[in-house]
Design an enzyme around this catalytic site. Structure first.
Site, PDB file in Angstrom:
ATOM      1  N   ASP A 113      52.296  61.124  33.685  1.00  0.00           N
ATOM      2  CA  ASP A 113      51.872  59.743  33.433  1.00  0.00           C
ATOM      3  C   ASP A 113      51.173  59.611  32.078  1.00  0.00           C
ATOM      4  OD1 ASP A 113      51.801  57.063  34.137  1.00  0.00           O
ATOM      5  OD2 ASP A 113      49.934  57.217  35.261  1.00  0.00           O
ATOM      6  N   ASP A 152      58.951  59.076  36.329  1.00  0.00           N
ATOM      7  CA  ASP A 152      58.438  58.671  35.008  1.00  0.00           C
ATOM      8  C   ASP A 152      58.537  59.744  33.934  1.00  0.00           C
ATOM      9  OD1 ASP A 152      57.661  56.366  36.388  1.00  0.00           O
ATOM     10  OD2 ASP A 152      55.607  57.051  36.628  1.00  0.00           O
ATOM     11  N   ASP A 297      48.849  51.397  42.586  1.00  0.00           N
ATOM     12  CA  ASP A 297      49.385  51.957  41.347  1.00  0.00           C
ATOM     13  C   ASP A 297      48.264  52.394  40.403  1.00  0.00           C
ATOM     14  OD1 ASP A 297      52.113  51.427  42.003  1.00  0.00           O
ATOM     15  OD2 ASP A 297      51.817  49.332  41.464  1.00  0.00           O
TER      16      ASP A 297
END
Length: 323
Positions: A113, A152, A297
């Site tokens: 991330d 991601d 999130d």
């Protein structure tokens, strides 16, 4: 980051199934874990179910249990999972004892991330990750499973140096090789972001560089909100670009929170809704719940003050009804 399914299923089939029918999977596992099991595995320790069990008198509990907690969804594994070989092995072992197909998410790549930072962390080095993912694959062993590989990871390459991208791609290629060697009845889906993030041709280049040719397929819309028909169109466009590399791939779509589609925001946007339940087909190889509705999130949007992964009952409840 992961910048209603109300369209009729007939429309989805007409728009998307034709593209899937001609898919050449290239190099892939011979075994089909979906034919070795009788439906998807319901994690008995999922966050929604834990909350519902702990709060039986809450007026939201019945709806959360029936609409979210009792729907099969993926379990995420990372640096919080302890001994990963034992953790993955215990999970797939329990699923196998019920003749059900588990969905696991590997989420431990170094610099995880890196763009958004809400779920930062991951293994401390390439060597640590290589050891971790090898143990993950070994823990699954010969039992049937689906694995979504590093949500991601490719989308976030835009925030990395060329050297970091090269190293990340090497880790992902090695991860795919580990599952192929040690978990022959597992289908691995390398994450490919969502329609609002990276262009299809660029994503195809990134997938190819990261070794998708040796994986079973790729995953779309993980932890996001794009409608299934949008994901299907994007997946078909990615496959059109992948065909220049000599193959195309099946894809799965995370429908857990896409019932009202995306408003362009990825971090706890209000007004979203749960989507179609896990199933074969539906506009992709499979529709899956990869992110549990109600899990935050991060510290943003409707989840202000929360941390990534924290279960928020009010967010979950509103997502059931779409407001």
């Amino acid at each position: 980051m992961r910048t209603s399914v109300r369209t009729a299923s007939a429309l989805l089939a007409g728009v998307l199934t034709a593209g899937l029918a001609v898919i050449n999977t290239g190099t892939a596992h011979a075994a089909d874990p979906t034919t070795m099991t009788s439906g998807f595995y319901l994690d008995p320790d999922n966050s929604a179910l834990r909350w519902a069990n702990a709060n039986p008198g809450d007026g939201r509990a019945t709806a959360i249990r029936s609409s979210i907690a009792d729907t099969p969804a993926a379990r995420w594994f990372g640096n919080w999972s302890g001994d990963i070989g034992s953790a993955a092995g215990a999970y797939v072992g329990r699923a196998d004892s019920y003749d059900k197909l588990p969905v696991l998410v590997a989420y431990n790549i170094p610099n995880r991330d890196v763009c958004a930072g809400q779920s930062g962390g991951g293994a401390g080095s390439r060597a640590a990750y290589d050891s971790w993912i090898a143990a993950f694959a070994g823990g699954i062993g010969n039992r049937p499973a689906l694995v979504v590989l590093e949500p991601d990871a490719l989308g976030h390459e835009s925030c990395m140096t060329s050297g970091q991208v090269t190293e990340r791609n090497a880790m992902l290629r090695n991860a795919i090789a580990q599952f192929k060697a040690k978990a022959p009845n597992t289908w691995v889906y390398l994450d490919a972001g969502n329609p609002g993030w990276i262009g299809a041709s660029t994503m195809a280049q990134q997938l190819a560089a990261a070794g998708v040719g040796e994986a079973h397929g790729f995953s779309l819309n993980v932890s996001n909100y794009f409608r299934t028909d949008q994901d299907g169109s994007y997946g078909n466009a990615v496959n059109s670009a992948l065909s220049s590399y000599g193959y195309t791939k099946p894809f799965v779509v995370d429908t857990s929170r896409n019932g009202n589609g995306s408003d362009g925001q990825w971090c706890n946007p209000a007004g979203r809704r749960i989507g179609a339940p896990p199933q074969r087909g539906g506009g992709a190889e499979m529709l899956l719940w990869i992110k549990i509705p109600g899990e935050s999130d991060g510290n943003c949007g409707a989840g202000a003050g929360s941390s990534a992964g924290q279960f928020l009952p009010e967010v979950a409840y509103k997502m059931i009804y779409g407001y």
